[in-house]
Design a protein around this motif. Structure first.
Motif, short mmCIF file in Angstrom:
data_model
loop_
_atom_site.label_atom_id
_atom_site.label_comp_id
_atom_site.label_asym_id
_atom_site.label_seq_id
_atom_site.Cartn_x
_atom_site.Cartn_y
_atom_site.Cartn_z
N HIS A 180 0.86 -1.16 -0.02
CA HIS A 180 -0.06 0.00 0.19
C HIS A 180 0.93 1.06 -0.10
O HIS A 180 0.78 2.06 -0.66
N SER A 181 2.03 1.27 0.87
CA SER A 181 2.96 2.37 0.94
C SER A 181 3.55 2.63 -0.37
O SER A 181 3.64 3.74 -0.85
N VAL A 182 3.76 1.40 -1.13
CA VAL A 182 4.52 1.56 -2.42
C VAL A 182 3.70 2.14 -3.21
O VAL A 182 4.03 3.07 -4.26
N ILE A 183 2.49 1.48 -3.53
CA ILE A 183 1.54 2.04 -4.59
C ILE A 183 1.25 3.51 -4.18
O ILE A 183 1.02 4.28 -5.40
N PHE A 184 0.76 3.97 -3.10
CA PHE A 184 0.65 5.27 -2.86
C PHE A 184 1.67 6.25 -3.26
O PHE A 184 1.33 7.44 -3.82
N GLY A 189 1.82 11.75 -3.79
CA GLY A 189 1.14 12.02 -2.65
C GLY A 189 2.17 13.13 -1.89
O GLY A 189 3.23 13.25 -2.18
N LEU A 190 1.31 14.15 -1.08
CA LEU A 190 2.16 14.76 -0.39
C LEU A 190 2.23 14.80 1.11
O LEU A 190 2.05 15.53 1.92
N GLY A 191 1.67 13.53 1.40
CA GLY A 191 1.73 12.98 2.82
C GLY A 191 3.16 13.13 3.50
O GLY A 191 3.10 13.20 4.84
#
Length: 337
Positions: A180-184, A189-191
């Motif tokens: 999930h972290s890889v895909i995001f 993203g600006l997280g």
């Protein structure tokens, strides 16, 4: 005030309004008065004095809004530089393997090493991956002893495919819990927007803006073609290599904290040219302003469309970019008639 100056002034006002909207609205809307009070207080409060509103505004939303504007501005300028130097209206920062290299570096950290250097691990890995990819592209072009735009594009595509394959291998061979972290991250993203890494993206924007403005006359000359530019005293091959290197370095800084945000560098130059024309002294600042507004709006949409869940901002920019490319195709068809 000239027309260009008036348009730029209106753009600055609109960008300031968008930054305020981005800071005020999200999963928990905050009144503008409280947002302004938190911004004025800044970081001068101790942990015990900070209210939950202050933490949301100053620690989370304000740096995110500023990251969106700075990265959008930088990607817009990089897009102008690459489209001019390659004479390709569809060139953008991610056509030359820069994002693929950064993605490979980030995925390696997420799936293999972990945060061994704390908050700086992911940005540094992505930055190094982007530099390696750009270095391979430049080495390939140098080995061919040519700076022809089509060779630069082909080298970039080859490196992009190579690092995409490496990234996919790391994803499938690594820890599935990190998928999930890889895909995001790969979708943008600006997280990861934090005050600690804000100087990095500011350095990227300052680098590409300062150097492209310094060489704006050479960029103007490249619009006329290589032969004409050479007769005007422009070292065409050297300019192309240096511009690509600076663009690659700046892009690596942006991607290292925001992931792969596509199509901003493609759309912005076309919009900016429609406003101020093709000459770079006016085009570059306008592209920076348009890019800042575009990514800020995209980030606002990414947080509101599936609230309280956050949508990767790259999905928004890619959707806008696909529509924009369709419009370009229809425009070119009507022009040919």
């Amino acid at each position: 005030m000239t027309r260009t100056g008036l348009v730029f002034a209106l753009g600055v006002v609109l960008l300031a309004a968008l930054l305020m909207v981005s800071t005020a609205y999200g999963t928990t809307p905050i009144p503008v008065s409280e947002v302004w009070a938190a911004i004025r207080q800044g970081a001068g409060l101790s942990d015990s004095e900070m209210s939950p509103t202050h933490r949301i505004v100053f620690d989370l939303r304000l740096p995110r809004a500023l990251f969106a504007s700075v990265i959008g501005a930088g990607l817009g300028i990089v897009g102008v530089v690459l489209q001019t130097t390659t004479r390709n209206d569809l060139a953008d920062p991610f056509l030359f393997g820069l994002s693929s290299g950064a993605a490979a570096g980030a995925v390696f950290v997420i799936t293999v090493t972990g945060d061994i250097l704390g908050i700086w691990t992911l940005p540094l890995a992505a930055f190094c991956g982007g530099l390696v990819a750009s270095g391979i592209v430049l080495a390939l072009v140098h080995g061919l002893r040519t700076s022809a735009p089509e060779k630069l594009i082909l080298a970039g595509l080859a490196v992009s495919f190579l690092f995409s394959a490496i990234t996919n291998y790391l994803i499938f061979s690594g820890d599935n819990r990190a998928a999930h972290s890889v895909i995001f991250w790969m979708l943008g993203g600006l997280g990861l927007a934090r005050w600690e890494t804000f100087p990095l993206v500011c350095a990227g924007l300052g680098l590409i803006l300062a150097y492209s403005l310094y060489r704006s006359r050479w960029l103007d000359a490249l619009l006329t073609g290589d032969l004409t530019a050479a007769t005007l005293g422009v070292p065409v091959q050297g300019v192309r290599f240096k511009m690509f290197f600076v663009a690659a370095l700046a892009t690596a800084m942006f991607v290292s904290v925001a992931g792969v945000i596509g199509f901003v560098g493609l759309m912005v130059p076309h919009i900016a040219r429609g406003i101020v024309g093709p000459l770079h002294r006016q085009l570059l600042p306008t592209a920076a302003l348009v890019g800042a507004m575009l990514l800020t709006v995209s980030d606002i949409l990414s947080r509101l469309m599936l609230s309280p869940q956050e949508l990767p901002v790259g999905i928004v920019t890619t959707s806008l970019g696909s529509v924009f490319v369709f419009l370009l195709l229809f425009k070119s068809r009507n022009t040919m008639r």
